[in-house]
Design a protein around this motif. Structure first.
Motif, PDB file in Angstrom:
ATOM      1  N   PHE A  66       6.479  -0.353   7.370  1.00 16.06           N
ATOM      2  CA  PHE A  66       6.433   0.813   6.492  1.00 16.06           C
ATOM      3  C   PHE A  66       7.838   1.142   5.995  1.00 16.06           C
ATOM      4  CE2 PHE A  66       2.169   2.537   7.244  1.00 16.06           C
ATOM      5  CZ  PHE A  66       1.809   1.946   8.455  1.00 16.06           C
ATOM      6  N   SER A  88       3.696 -10.652   8.842  1.00 18.35           N
ATOM      7  CA  SER A  88       3.828  -9.977  10.127  1.00 18.35           C
ATOM      8  C   SER A  88       5.297  -9.913  10.534  1.00 18.35           C
ATOM      9  CB  SER A  88       3.023 -10.739  11.185  1.00 18.35           C
ATOM     10  OG  SER A  88       3.044 -10.062  12.422  1.00 18.35           O
ATOM     11  N   PRO A  89       5.738  -8.788  11.082  1.00 22.73           N
ATOM     12  CA  PRO A  89       4.964  -7.584  11.398  1.00 22.73           C
ATOM     13  C   PRO A  89       4.714  -6.722  10.172  1.00 22.73           C
ATOM     14  CG  PRO A  89       7.250  -7.200  11.937  1.00 22.73           C
ATOM     15  CD  PRO A  89       7.174  -8.624  11.485  1.00 22.73           C
ATOM     16  N   LEU A  90       3.615  -5.984  10.195  1.00 25.51           N
ATOM     17  CA  LEU A  90       3.357  -5.000   9.150  1.00 25.51           C
ATOM     18  C   LEU A  90       4.466  -3.952   9.224  1.00 25.51           C
ATOM     19  CD1 LEU A  90      -0.459  -4.477   9.843  1.00 25.51           C
ATOM     20  CD2 LEU A  90       0.648  -6.200   8.398  1.00 25.51           C
ATOM     21  N   GLN A 120       3.884   0.549   2.462  1.00 29.08           N
ATOM     22  CA  GLN A 120       3.628  -0.360   3.593  1.00 29.08           C
ATOM     23  C   GLN A 120       3.307  -1.740   3.041  1.00 29.08           C
ATOM     24  OE1 GLN A 120      -0.238  -0.450   5.064  1.00 29.08           O
ATOM     25  NE2 GLN A 120       0.281  -2.231   6.299  1.00 29.08           N
ATOM     26  N   ALA A 170       0.833  -1.200   0.000  1.00 32.79           N
ATOM     27  CA  ALA A 170       0.000   0.000   0.000  1.00 32.79           C
ATOM     28  C   ALA A 170       0.867   1.248   0.000  1.00 32.79           C
ATOM     29  CB  ALA A 170      -0.919   0.002   1.216  1.00 32.79           C
ATOM     30  N   TYR A 205       1.674  -5.523   3.855  1.00 31.85           N
ATOM     31  CA  TYR A 205       0.775  -6.196   4.780  1.00 31.85           C
ATOM     32  C   TYR A 205       0.632  -7.676   4.425  1.00 31.85           C
ATOM     33  CZ  TYR A 205      -2.572  -4.710   1.093  1.00 31.85           C
ATOM     34  OH  TYR A 205      -3.206  -4.453  -0.107  1.00 31.85           O
TER      35      TYR A 205
END
Lengths: 116, 108
Positions: B99, B95-97, B90, B35, B92
């Motif tokens: 940036f 995990s972890p998300l 970013q 994203a 998704y």
């Protein structure tokens, strides 16, 4: 219209505790995955925590695991973040954000400052 | 953890010019779960693009996203005055998300 309104940010001493809240409206809160994302002063974005719509599953960044607890009250359309053992590096604007993986709506944030 | 590296750090352009922002991942981003967000000073981030190339609701078509695997691009075809901001990618997919560190688009 989706609205997310955070509150609870404050100045707190290292080792202290704080509870943040996020009031949600304009969408079906109980069906929505919710998140906390933070941004340190002059820094980038960092995912903090996620909770499923029912609240039966929670996820945390390693940097806060064991110190922060996310929860929700679907009857009150409210998301919370309980923060304990706060450190200087937790100083940030904390945003609540709606979405599963992708954050499609964000609140305006609440400032947490950890300092003596 | 997937590390996202954005380049350049700052892009100096004029209104009407084309902006090309890069986001490179340390490992493949599954299912193009990538994203892009825009953030202006004193404001919360705003979702622009998800799924690497799908514009979010209300986002003008001058914004476009492309890429897959480890290399992704956000293109702004003709910069408008309101587009000068910081842009974050970013992922998704795992995990972890995470940036990227952001690219600032500044007025030349």
């Amino acid at each position: 219209e989706v609205q997310l309104l955070e509150s609870g940010g404050d100045l707190v001493q290292p080792g202290g505790s704080l509870r943040l809240s996020c009031a949600a409206s304009g969408f079906t809160f109980s069906n929505s995955v919710m998140n906390w994302v933070r941004q340190g002063p002059g820094k980038g974005l960092e995912w903090v925590s996620t909770i499923t719509g029912s609240g039966d599953a929670t996820y945390y960044a390693d940097s806060v695991k064991g110190r922060f607890t996310v929860s929700r009250d679907n009857s009150m359309n409210t998301l919370s973040l309980e923060m304990n053992s706060l450190r200087a590096e937790d100083t940030a604007i904390y945003y609540c954000a709606k979405g599963r993986g992708v954050f499609d709506y964000w609140g305006q944030g609440t400032l947490v400052t950890v300092s003596s | 953890e997937i590390v996202l590296t954005q380049s350049p750090g700052t892009l100096f352009l004029s209104s009407g010019e084309r902006a090309t922002l890069s986001c490179r991942a340390s490992q493949s981003v599954s299912s193009t779960y990538l994203a892009w967000y825009q953030q202006k000073p004193g404001q919360a981030p705003r979702l622009l693009i998800y799924g690497a190339s799908t514009r979010a609701t209300g986002i003008p078509d001058r914004f476009s996203g492309s890429g897959s695997g480890t290399d992704f691009t956000l293109t702004i075809s003709r910069l408008e005055p309101e587009d000068f901001a910081v842009y974050y990618c970013q992922q998704y997919g795992s995990s972890p998300l995470t940036f990227g560190q952001g690219t600032k688009v500044e007025i030349k």
